[in-house]
Design a protein around this motif. Structure first.
Motif, PDB file in Angstrom:
ATOM      1  N   LYS A 209      -8.775   9.892  -2.018  1.00  0.00           N
ATOM      2  CA  LYS A 209      -8.437   8.554  -1.525  1.00  0.00           C
ATOM      3  C   LYS A 209      -8.017   7.646  -2.675  1.00  0.00           C
ATOM      4  CE  LYS A 209     -11.828   8.567   2.265  1.00  0.00           C
ATOM      5  NZ  LYS A 209     -13.045   7.905   2.793  1.00  0.00           N
ATOM      6  N   ARG A 210      -7.125   6.705  -2.336  1.00  0.00           N
ATOM      7  CA  ARG A 210      -6.815   5.625  -3.267  1.00  0.00           C
ATOM      8  C   ARG A 210      -6.884   4.307  -2.499  1.00  0.00           C
ATOM      9  NH1 ARG A 210      -0.356   5.311  -4.768  1.00  0.00           N
ATOM     10  NH2 ARG A 210       0.481   5.101  -2.643  1.00  0.00           N
ATOM     11  N   TYR A 211      -7.115   3.214  -3.234  1.00  0.00           N
ATOM     12  CA  TYR A 211      -7.381   1.912  -2.621  1.00  0.00           C
ATOM     13  C   TYR A 211      -6.491   0.836  -3.251  1.00  0.00           C
ATOM     14  CZ  TYR A 211     -11.645   4.357  -1.185  1.00  0.00           C
ATOM     15  OH  TYR A 211     -12.530   5.271  -0.671  1.00  0.00           O
ATOM     16  N   ARG A 212      -6.211  -0.188  -2.433  1.00  0.00           N
ATOM     17  CA  ARG A 212      -5.450  -1.325  -2.958  1.00  0.00           C
ATOM     18  C   ARG A 212      -5.780  -2.564  -2.136  1.00  0.00           C
ATOM     19  NH1 ARG A 212       0.828  -1.149  -4.934  1.00  0.00           N
ATOM     20  NH2 ARG A 212       1.004  -3.319  -5.606  1.00  0.00           N
ATOM     21  N   LYS A 213      -5.992  -3.664  -2.818  1.00  0.00           N
ATOM     22  CA  LYS A 213      -6.296  -4.921  -2.141  1.00  0.00           C
ATOM     23  C   LYS A 213      -4.997  -5.645  -1.821  1.00  0.00           C
ATOM     24  CE  LYS A 213      -9.680  -8.689  -2.347  1.00  0.00           C
ATOM     25  NZ  LYS A 213      -8.869  -9.846  -1.985  1.00  0.00           N
ATOM     26  N   GLN A 214      -4.830  -6.001  -0.562  1.00  0.00           N
ATOM     27  CA  GLN A 214      -3.629  -6.702  -0.123  1.00  0.00           C
ATOM     28  C   GLN A 214      -4.070  -7.928   0.668  1.00  0.00           C
ATOM     29  OE1 GLN A 214      -0.699  -5.075   2.952  1.00  0.00           O
ATOM     30  NE2 GLN A 214       0.387  -4.646   1.048  1.00  0.00           N
ATOM     31  N   GLY A 215      -4.089  -9.066  -0.016  1.00  0.00           N
ATOM     32  CA  GLY A 215      -4.649 -10.257   0.609  1.00  0.00           C
ATOM     33  C   GLY A 215      -6.134 -10.061   0.824  1.00  0.00           C
ATOM     34  N   ASN A 216      -6.580 -10.223   2.058  1.00  0.00           N
ATOM     35  CA  ASN A 216      -7.989 -10.005   2.391  1.00  0.00           C
ATOM     36  C   ASN A 216      -8.237  -8.621   2.969  1.00  0.00           C
ATOM     37  OD1 ASN A 216      -8.859 -12.602   1.580  1.00  0.00           O
ATOM     38  ND2 ASN A 216      -8.118 -13.469   3.511  1.00  0.00           N
ATOM     39  N   LYS A 217      -7.217  -7.789   2.966  1.00  0.00           N
ATOM     40  CA  LYS A 217      -7.348  -6.444   3.519  1.00  0.00           C
ATOM     41  C   LYS A 217      -7.373  -5.403   2.403  1.00  0.00           C
ATOM     42  CE  LYS A 217      -4.985  -7.430   7.899  1.00  0.00           C
ATOM     43  NZ  LYS A 217      -3.853  -7.057   8.805  1.00  0.00           N
ATOM     44  N   TRP A 218      -8.001  -4.294   2.694  1.00  0.00           N
ATOM     45  CA  TRP A 218      -8.025  -3.167   1.766  1.00  0.00           C
ATOM     46  C   TRP A 218      -7.247  -2.010   2.361  1.00  0.00           C
ATOM     47  CZ3 TRP A 218      -9.705  -3.025  -3.162  1.00  0.00           C
ATOM     48  CH2 TRP A 218     -10.480  -4.105  -3.601  1.00  0.00           C
ATOM     49  N   LEU A 219      -6.265  -1.527   1.613  1.00  0.00           N
ATOM     50  CA  LEU A 219      -5.503  -0.368   2.035  1.00  0.00           C
ATOM     51  C   LEU A 219      -6.188   0.888   1.513  1.00  0.00           C
ATOM     52  CD1 LEU A 219      -1.871  -1.575   1.160  1.00  0.00           C
ATOM     53  CD2 LEU A 219      -3.144  -1.912   3.292  1.00  0.00           C
ATOM     54  N   ILE A 220      -6.273   1.897   2.348  1.00  0.00           N
ATOM     55  CA  ILE A 220      -6.840   3.190   1.954  1.00  0.00           C
ATOM     56  C   ILE A 220      -5.827   4.266   2.310  1.00  0.00           C
ATOM     57  CG2 ILE A 220      -8.759   4.804   2.170  1.00  0.00           C
ATOM     58  CD1 ILE A 220     -10.483   2.523   3.205  1.00  0.00           C
ATOM     59  N   GLU A 221      -5.386   5.027   1.313  1.00  0.00           N
ATOM     60  CA  GLU A 221      -4.400   6.071   1.537  1.00  0.00           C
ATOM     61  C   GLU A 221      -4.894   7.410   1.006  1.00  0.00           C
ATOM     62  OE1 GLU A 221      -0.203   3.525   1.414  1.00  0.00           O
ATOM     63  OE2 GLU A 221      -0.575   5.121  -0.041  1.00  0.00           O
ATOM     64  N   ARG A 222      -4.397   8.468   1.615  1.00  0.00           N
ATOM     65  CA  ARG A 222      -4.726   9.807   1.147  1.00  0.00           C
ATOM     66  C   ARG A 222      -3.844  10.145  -0.053  1.00  0.00           C
ATOM     67  NH1 ARG A 222      -2.723  15.082   2.199  1.00  0.00           N
ATOM     68  NH2 ARG A 222      -4.321  16.678   1.923  1.00  0.00           N
ATOM     69  N   THR A 223      -4.456  10.745  -1.047  1.00  0.00           N
ATOM     70  CA  THR A 223      -3.710  11.210  -2.212  1.00  0.00           C
ATOM     71  C   THR A 223      -4.229  12.600  -2.574  1.00  0.00           C
ATOM     72  OG1 THR A 223      -3.130  10.698  -4.508  1.00  0.00           O
ATOM     73  CG2 THR A 223      -5.304  10.012  -3.784  1.00  0.00           C
ATOM     74  N   HIS A 224      -3.877  13.099  -3.733  1.00  0.00           N
ATOM     75  CA  HIS A 224      -4.328  14.427  -4.149  1.00  0.00           C
ATOM     76  C   HIS A 224      -5.810  14.404  -4.482  1.00  0.00           C
ATOM     77  CE1 HIS A 224      -0.174  15.916  -4.494  1.00  0.00           C
ATOM     78  NE2 HIS A 224       0.092  14.688  -4.892  1.00  0.00           N
ATOM     79  N   PHE A 225      -6.517  15.477  -4.154  1.00  0.00           N
ATOM     80  CA  PHE A 225      -7.919  15.605  -4.547  1.00  0.00           C
ATOM     81  C   PHE A 225      -7.963  15.913  -6.035  1.00  0.00           C
ATOM     82  CE2 PHE A 225     -11.983  17.585  -5.227  1.00  0.00           C
ATOM     83  CZ  PHE A 225     -12.836  16.858  -4.412  1.00  0.00           C
ATOM     84  N   ARG A 226      -8.802  15.163  -6.747  1.00  0.00           N
ATOM     85  CA  ARG A 226      -8.800  15.275  -8.211  1.00  0.00           C
ATOM     86  C   ARG A 226     -10.213  15.296  -8.785  1.00  0.00           C
ATOM     87  NH1 ARG A 226      -4.642  11.356  -7.108  1.00  0.00           N
ATOM     88  NH2 ARG A 226      -2.652  11.961  -8.031  1.00  0.00           N
ATOM     89  N   GLY A 227     -10.446  16.209  -9.724  1.00  0.00           N
ATOM     90  CA  GLY A 227     -11.526  16.112 -10.693  1.00  0.00           C
ATOM     91  C   GLY A 227     -12.945  16.123 -10.175  1.00  0.00           C
ATOM     92  N   GLN A 228     -13.861  15.808 -11.096  1.00  0.00           N
ATOM     93  CA  GLN A 228     -15.288  15.789 -10.766  1.00  0.00           C
ATOM     94  C   GLN A 228     -15.967  14.525 -11.271  1.00  0.00           C
ATOM     95  OE1 GLN A 228     -17.345  19.476 -11.259  1.00  0.00           O
ATOM     96  NE2 GLN A 228     -19.367  18.562 -11.183  1.00  0.00           N
ATOM     97  N   TRP A 229     -15.995  14.292 -12.573  1.00  0.00           N
ATOM     98  CA  TRP A 229     -16.619  13.056 -13.079  1.00  0.00           C
ATOM     99  C   TRP A 229     -15.690  12.432 -14.113  1.00  0.00           C
ATOM    100  CZ3 TRP A 229     -20.376   9.839 -11.716  1.00  0.00           C
ATOM    101  CH2 TRP A 229     -20.725   8.825 -12.617  1.00  0.00           C
ATOM    102  N   GLY A 230     -15.155  11.265 -13.769  1.00  0.00           N
ATOM    103  CA  GLY A 230     -14.313  10.520 -14.698  1.00  0.00           C
ATOM    104  C   GLY A 230     -12.832  10.743 -14.467  1.00  0.00           C
TER     105      GLY A 230
END
Length: 773
Positions: A209-230
Motif C-alpha cells: 500500500k501507499r498513502y497520500r493526503k489530499q485535503g482532508n482525505k487520505w488516498l490509499i493505492e495498491r503498489t508493489h509488495f516490498r521488503g521487511q524492515w525499513g
C-alpha cells in the motif's frame, strides 16, 4: 516537560558493569574514533559467560569504523528507550518511535501492554548532544513507524494507521487512516517505514500500500509488495529495502506504476537484488543467532557468515562523507552488531552494487547488545544510527530452544529500558544541522542543496504549506540545467502543488539526458488528462520509433494510464512494444502489467507475429495464464475460514508472509504450499515441518528450492510450548484444503502423537531426515 542530561552515575549504580577488552586486530586495522570516554582496556582472567551491559559513554570504545570516520553518541537512556524509527523536523529535532514493549522476555510476556511512545528529542544548547525529551503520544502498543505531514503526524500502531493533528507539539484530534495497515503478520512481519518519497506518496516496507493526503482525505493505492524492515530512496526517487537475509533490494522503475495486474506474481525491475553478496564480517563470535546450531550459519570461529537480520537501510545522500560515498547504501545487521557499506552503480535503468570491502565492515562492534535497527540521513549531513541496545531481538514466534539457551547463558534478557542514537561523521568535520526556514524563496533555493535530506524536507514543506507563490520560481528551476537535482525536486514540487504543466513534462521527455527523461516518464501519470494524453502518447510513440530502449519499459507501464482515455491507443502501443522487444524481460513484464483478465486474448493476438514460444514475452505470458487457471480451481477461502478459524488466523499471522496469501510462495522467502507434495502428502512429515521447521534445499514439484531463491530455512512453531495442538491441527487442515489442495484433515490427536514422539528435538529437519520418516 522533563529535561535530562545523561545520568551516568545513576546508570553505574543501577547496573553491575563488566568491561570487555576492545578488539583492535581486525581487517581494517583501525578503531572507532571516540568522542566520549572509551572503555578501559582490561584483560579479564576469564572470559565472562554473560554479555555485559555497557554504559552509553563506553560503547563507542567497543566499535571499529572505517578509517577517517568517527562515531558520536547523541542520545541514550533514559532520554530514549528502544528506538526503532525516527524523523527529523525543521528544527533538527528527532521524533522517535519507542517500541518499549518488544519482547520483555523469551516468551514475550506483556507485549500487549500499551507502553510505547512517540517522543521529541531536542539539542537545546546546540552542543551536538540531545538533552531534552518531550512525550508527544504515549500508551501505544508496539508502535513501529511515523511520518510528519502537513499539520500532523502519521503513527503506525498495529493494526491501525492513525493521523494525529499537532499544535504546539501536542497531539490533538485523531483520525483513522487505515484500520488494516498491519493486517496479518506478527511483529517481525508487519508493515513499517512510512517513507515520504520524492513522488509525494508515502511508501512502506512489508506492504503493498501507499498513502497520500489530499485535503482532508487520505488516498490509499495498491503498489508493489516490498521488503521487511525499513525503506529508503536515492536521489532520483528509486526505492530500496531488504528482507532479513538479503542485503539490499530495490526498484529500477517508478514506485507507483506496474502493480495493476493482480495475476502477475512479480514484475521485473521491482524487488531486484541491488547487492547480491550477503556475506558479513563480525568482529567477534556471534553464536546468539536464532539458528546458530545449523551448518554454515556460523563459521569455524562462531561468527555469522551471512545476513540473517538485515534491517532498515539508507542510501547515503548527505554532504559530509565525500565523493567516494555518493550512491552508497548502508545496511545494519543487528544480530552481528555491524553496519554494511555497499557501493551502487547505475547502468541505464539497472542499479547494481557490490560490498565496499572484503573481510571487514564499515562499522562493527564487539558489544553483543549493539543492535542497529534503522539508519537515516540527517539535517547535518551525518548518518544517524538507531540502536535498540538490548539482548533479545528475535521475536517469540520463531525463537528456537537454541537461542533461548544462548540468551540465558549470556544473560541477555535484562535490562530492557536502554537505547542509543549515534551519528557517523568524518573526523574533524563540522556537522551543523540546516534549519528549514518558512520563507518561500529560501525553500526553493534549498531544493538544490547538496544534502538530500534538506532537499526532501524543503519539497515537503513547500507542498504541505501550499506555497503557490513559488510556482514561477519553481518553473525557472525546472528549466535550468546547472543543478539537475534542483530541477528534479522543483518538478516534483510542482506536481505536489498540482501546478505541473504538460509542456514542462513534454520538454523533459525530449531531452537527450536520461536523467531528465527518466523523471518525466515517472511524473507523466500525474499530468495525464483527457486533454493531454494524446500529446504524451505521440511523444511515447516517438521514443519507441527512435529505439529508446531505456524508455521502453516506462512507456509500457504508462499504457495503463493511457487506457483510461483510449483503450485502442494503449493496446496498439503494447503490441508494438512486445513485438519490438520480445526478449526484454523488463518490457515483457511491463506490458503484462496492463493485461489483467486479458492475458490469453493478448497472447492469441501476439502469436500471429511472435509464434516462437521461447521468446521471453511468450514465456512470461504463459506463466501468468497458468497461474490464473490454477487460481480458478481454488477452494472458497471464506468457507475454509469458517471451518478452521484458528487455522486461518495462524496462517495469516505466521505463514502468509513468506508463502503468500495464494499459497504460491514468495520470491526470496519461501516455496509454494499450493499443490506441494509436502502439504498434501504424509501428515507426519507435514506435522514435523510445522513443529520444528525445515532446512533447505528442498524439492517441491520437481524444482529444487534453495538460497538465494528462497530463505535457507523455515522456522517451526513447535518450540512454543503454549501453542495448542488443536490450533496446529487446524492450521495444517486449513492449508491442506486451501487453494487447489484437497487432502484430508489433520486431527489434534495426530499432532499430539508426533509432538510427543519428537520431544526434546531442538533443530529443523532436512529433506533427507523427513524422507526417512
Amino acid at each position: 516537560m522533563k529535561k535530562y542530561r545523561y545520568p551516568f552515575l545513576f546508570l553505574a549504580l543501577s547496573f553491575s558493569l563488566v568491561y570487555c577488552k576492545t578488539n583492535k586486530q581486525t581487517a581494517t586495522g583501525t578503531t572507532a574514533s571516540n568522542t566520549v570516554e572509551t572503555a578501559k582496556e582490561e584483560t579479564p582472567a576469564k572470559k565472562p559467560a554473560g554479555s555485559p551491559f555497557i554504559a552509553p559513554e563506553k560503547t563507542i570504545g567497543l566499535m571499529q569504523i572505517e578509517e577517517g570516520f568517527e562515531v558520536k553518541l547523541v542520545a541514550a537512556e533514559p532520554l530514549v528507550s528502544a528506538p526503532v524509527a525516527m524523523q527529523f523536523d525543521d528544527q533538527a529535532r528527532m521524533w522517535v518511535v519507542e517500541m518499549t514493549g518488544y519482547m520483555p522476555d523469551t516468551i514475550g510476556t506483556g507485549e500487549d501492554i500499551p507502553n510505547g511512545n512517540i517522543v521529541i528529542l531536542e539539542d537545546k544548547n546546540r552542543d551536538g548532544v540531545y538533552d531534552d525529551r518531550k512525550v508527544i503520544i504515549d500508551s501505544l502498543v508496539l508502535p513501529r513507524a511515523i511520518c510528519l505531514i502537513e499539520n500532523g503526524i502519521l503513527v503506525a500502531e498495529p493494526t491501525n494507521l492513525w493521523f494525529y493533528e499537532l499544535k504546539n507539539d501536542k497531539a490533538g484530534k485523531r483520525v483513522l487512516v487505515d484500520p488494516k495497515y498491519t493486517e496479518g503478520g506478527n511483529v517481525e512481519h508487519q508493515p513499517n517505514g512510512l517513507l515520504r518519497a520524492m513522488d509525494n506518496w508515502i511508501y512502506n516496507a512489508k506492504s503493498d500500500k501507499r498513502y497520500r493526503k489530499q485535503g482532508n482525505k487520505w488516498l490509499i493505492e495498491r503498489t508493489h509488495f516490498r521488503g521487511q524492515w525499513g525503506i529508503c530512496q536515492d536521489n532520483y526517487g528509486r526505492l530500496y529495502y531488504n528482507n532479513n537475509s538479503q542485503n539490499l533490494i530495490g526498484d529500477y522503475f517508478p514506485a507507483g506504476v506496474g502493480a495493476s495486474n493482480k495475476n502477475q506474481k512479480g514484475v521485473a525491475g521491482y524487488n531486484e537484488k541491488s547487492v547480491a553478496n550477503n556475506k558479513v564480517y563480525p568482529l567477534h563470535p556471534t553464536p546468539g543467532v536464532n539458528r546458530g546450531y545449523m551448518k554454515n550459519i556460523l563459521d569455524d570461529s562462531l561468527r555469522l557468515n551471512d545476513f540473517t537480520a538485515a534491517a532498515g537501510p539508507v542510501v547515503y545522500r548527505g554532504d559530509l562523507f565525500g565523493q567516494a560515498y555518493e550512491f552508497n547504501a548502508f545496511v545494519p545487521e543487528p544480530s552481528a552488531n555491524l553496519i554494511k557499506r555497499n557501493i551502487l552503480a547505475q547502468k541505464g535503468y539497472v542499479v547494481k552494487g557490490e560490498q565496499a570491502y572484503k573481510g571487514k565492515e564499515f562499522l562493527a562492534s564487539t558489544d553483543e547488545r549493539f543492535r542497529p535497527v534503522s539508519l537515516y540521513n540527517a539535517p547535518d549531513g551525518a548518518m544517524y544510527i538507531l540502536d535498540m541496545y538490548r539482548g533479545i531481538i528475535q521475536h517469540k514466534t520463531y525463537l528456537t530452544p537454541y537461542l533461548k539457551e544462548q540468551i540465558g547463558k549470556r544473560e541477555l534478557t535484562q535490562p530492557l529500558s536502554s537505547g542509543r542514537i549515534y551519528k557517523v561523521v568524518p573526523k574533524k568535520s563540522s556537522a551543523k544541522p540546516v534549519m528549514i526556514p518558512n520563507e518561500a524563496g529560501e525553500l526553493v533555493k534549498l531544493l538544490g542543496h547538496a544534502n538530500g535530506w534538506v532537499r526532501d524536507r524543503a519539497q515537503q514543506k513547500l507542498v504541505d504549506g501550499k506555497y503557490n507563490q513559488t510556482v514561477s520560481a519553481l518553473r525557472d528551476a525546472v528549466k535550468q540545467t546547472a543543478n539537475p537535482l534542483l530541477a528534479i525536486h522543483a518538478l516534483w514540487t510542482l506536481e505536489g502543488l498540482n501546478s505541473l504543466k504538460t509542456e514542462e513534462v513534454l520538454a523533459w521527455l525530449r531531452r537527450p539526458d536520461w536523467t531528465y527523461r527518466m523523471q518525466a516518464l515517472a511524473v507523466a501519470p500525474a499530468i495525464m488528462t483527457p486533454s493531454s494524453y494524446q500529446q504524451l502518447t505521440t511523444v511515447f510513440d516517438d521514443l519507441i520509433n527512435n529505439n529508446d530502449t531505456l524508455s521502453a519499459p516506462y512507456v509500457a507501464f504508462l499504457c495503463k494510464n493511457i487506457s483510461k482515455f483510449d483503450t485502442v491507443a494503449s493496446k496498439n502501443m503494447l503490441t508494438k512494444l512486445a513485438t519490438k522487444y520480445p526478449n526484454n524481460r523488463f518490457v515483457a513484464d511491463a506490458v503484462i502489467s496492463n493485461l489483467e483478465g486479458q492475458e490469453e486474448m493478448f497472447q492469441t493476438e501476439l502469436t500471429a507475429s511472435l509464434s516462437d514460444q521461447n521468446l521471453v514475452i511468450n514465456k512470461q505470458l504463459q506463466k501468468v495464464i497458468t497461474g490464473v487457471r490454477s487460481a480458478q480451481g481454488n477452494r472458497d477461502p471464506a468457507m475454509l475460514k469458517r471451518q478452521f478459524p484458528k487455522g486461518e488466523a495462524l496462517f495469516t499471522s505466521i505463514c502468509q508472509t513468506c508463502h503468500g496469501a495464494d499459497g504460491g510462495g514468495v520470491k526470496s522467502l519461501a516455496p509454494p504450499l499450493n499443490q506441494s507434495e509436502w502439504v498434501t502428502g504424509s501428515k507426519d512429515k507435514l506435522i514435523s515441518i510445522i513443529l520444528f521447521g525445515l532446512t533447505g534445499p528442498v524439492r517441491v514439484n520437481g524444482h529444487i528450492y534453495q538460497t538465494p531463491e528462497v530463505s535457507g530455512d523455515m522456522p517451526g512453531i513447535g518450540y512454543d510450548k503454549d501453542m495448542p495442538n488443536e490450533d496446529i491441527s487446524q492450521l495444517l487442515s486449513f492449508i491442506r484444503k486451501s487453494w487447489r489442495n484437497n487432502a484430508d484433515n489433520v486431527t489434534t490427536e495426530e499432532v499430539t502423537r508426533v509432538r510427543q514422539k519428537l520431544t526434546g528435538r531442538e533443530k529443523a529437519f532436512t529433506e533427507a531426515e523427513l524422507n526417512g520418516i
